[in-house]
Write an enzyme that holds these catalytic residues in place. Sequence first.
Site, short mmCIF file in Angstrom:
data_model
loop_
_atom_site.label_atom_id
_atom_site.label_comp_id
_atom_site.label_asym_id
_atom_site.label_seq_id
_atom_site.Cartn_x
_atom_site.Cartn_y
_atom_site.Cartn_z
N CYS A 44 58.34 -46.19 19.64
CA CYS A 44 59.67 -46.72 20.00
C CYS A 44 60.48 -47.04 18.76
O CYS A 44 61.67 -46.76 18.69
CB CYS A 44 59.53 -48.03 20.79
SG CYS A 44 58.44 -47.94 22.19
N ASP A 45 59.83 -47.69 17.80
CA ASP A 45 60.59 -48.37 16.77
C ASP A 45 60.48 -47.76 15.38
O ASP A 45 61.18 -48.18 14.46
CB ASP A 45 60.15 -49.85 16.71
CG ASP A 45 60.31 -50.52 18.06
OD1 ASP A 45 61.14 -50.05 18.85
OD2 ASP A 45 59.60 -51.50 18.33
N CYS A 97 54.93 -50.96 19.18
CA CYS A 97 55.17 -49.59 19.62
C CYS A 97 55.82 -48.78 18.50
O CYS A 97 57.04 -48.79 18.34
CB CYS A 97 56.06 -49.58 20.87
SG CYS A 97 56.40 -47.93 21.51
#
Lengths: 107, 307
Positions: B137-138, B134
Amino acid sequence: MSKPIEVTDDTFQATVLENSLPVVVDFWATWCPPCRILGPILDEITDDYAGKAVICKVDVDNNQALAQKYSVMSIPTVLFFKDGEIKEQFVGALPKDQIAAKIDAIL
Amino acid sequence: MEKIHDTVIIGAGAAGLTAGIYASRSNMDSVLLEKFVAGGQAALTSFVENFPAFPDGISGYDLMENMRKQAANFGLEMKTAEVTAITKNKDVFSIETKSEEIKSCTIIICTGVRPRKLNIPGETELFGRGISTCATCDGAFYRNMEVAVIGGGDSALDEGIFLTRFASKVHIIHRRDKFRAIPPLVRKAEENPKIQFHTDTIVTAVNGVNSVESLSLKNVKTEAVSTLKASGVFLYVGLIPNTEMFKGMLELNKQGFIITDTNLATSVDGIFAAGDVCDKPLRQIITAAGDGAVAAYSAGKYLEMLE
């Protein structure tokens, strides 16, 4: 419904590390899709484990020192603490029963 | 007497929720079973720009939450349950979950897909410690660091371009020399000075202690091996259909996707399939939703024929 406790760089020591109960800490951010999926699941778990375990959240945007200290490189990352030590952890959203089983194992 | 439903829908992504909307709105007695939470893969998408009627785009989570609410508004019964077995006796299916057995005249399979893994050394140990699926997300954890994206489809290139906002350099590693991604995306990536391509290249291991430090690479044409320094690795190496439990029961293609006719009927009378799990040329939220509508309609027609 109860909500997890919002923990910060300043309150982490007292709320998490010095807690006599097992503590679940969710490292998350508002803009992370799987974090939003995990959110309501942890809300339910907060109710289910009231008095038995403490559920906390750390917003990684506002508490970068904590995210760095625990080498959080993916969110959500969930750490399970007991007596100040990490006993279990996972990355990503998981179903409620699997999270509950991990808490039960450290109660 | 035991209740027999008109249809049981398995999976609550875009296909399953739309099938649920159509089935319950046409007064079919429907149950939707989902093993985790409603939303499917689409709910993990940060931003959806190509679903019609949202000119400014919408977050995948919000889009799917809207679909869930819409299905609930029509009275669709939704349960959290994982299906463990399906059997057919005359015209009635028994759908077993861990906690109960549900009977139904039709089934609509909307179990979708999951991201493929590489099954290479270091992948499991370093997942969440530098390996991610992701970028949304990261990505922000890799400010001014070098990262690698593995894959050659739309997701790989899209996320690779996204990662250039944070990373000092993005290495896109692809096992072929041509990309499956749509040409405008490939062009956009090629024009980005922070992106470096490694084609005809596979990753044989992810190396590091507690965090990702490097990748072991191999050129599939020259057999040359090399090491690439990277702090993060983002995997976009394709999708696996969630059809393991239908093997031997339904006709599947070589990759395991369910083969259907134009009415989305499978090889078993009374079982329909919709969404990403089907053998089809395009897997998008809108095509999954379209499938869901068709499958619910076809299930309704099949029920009329039974009566």
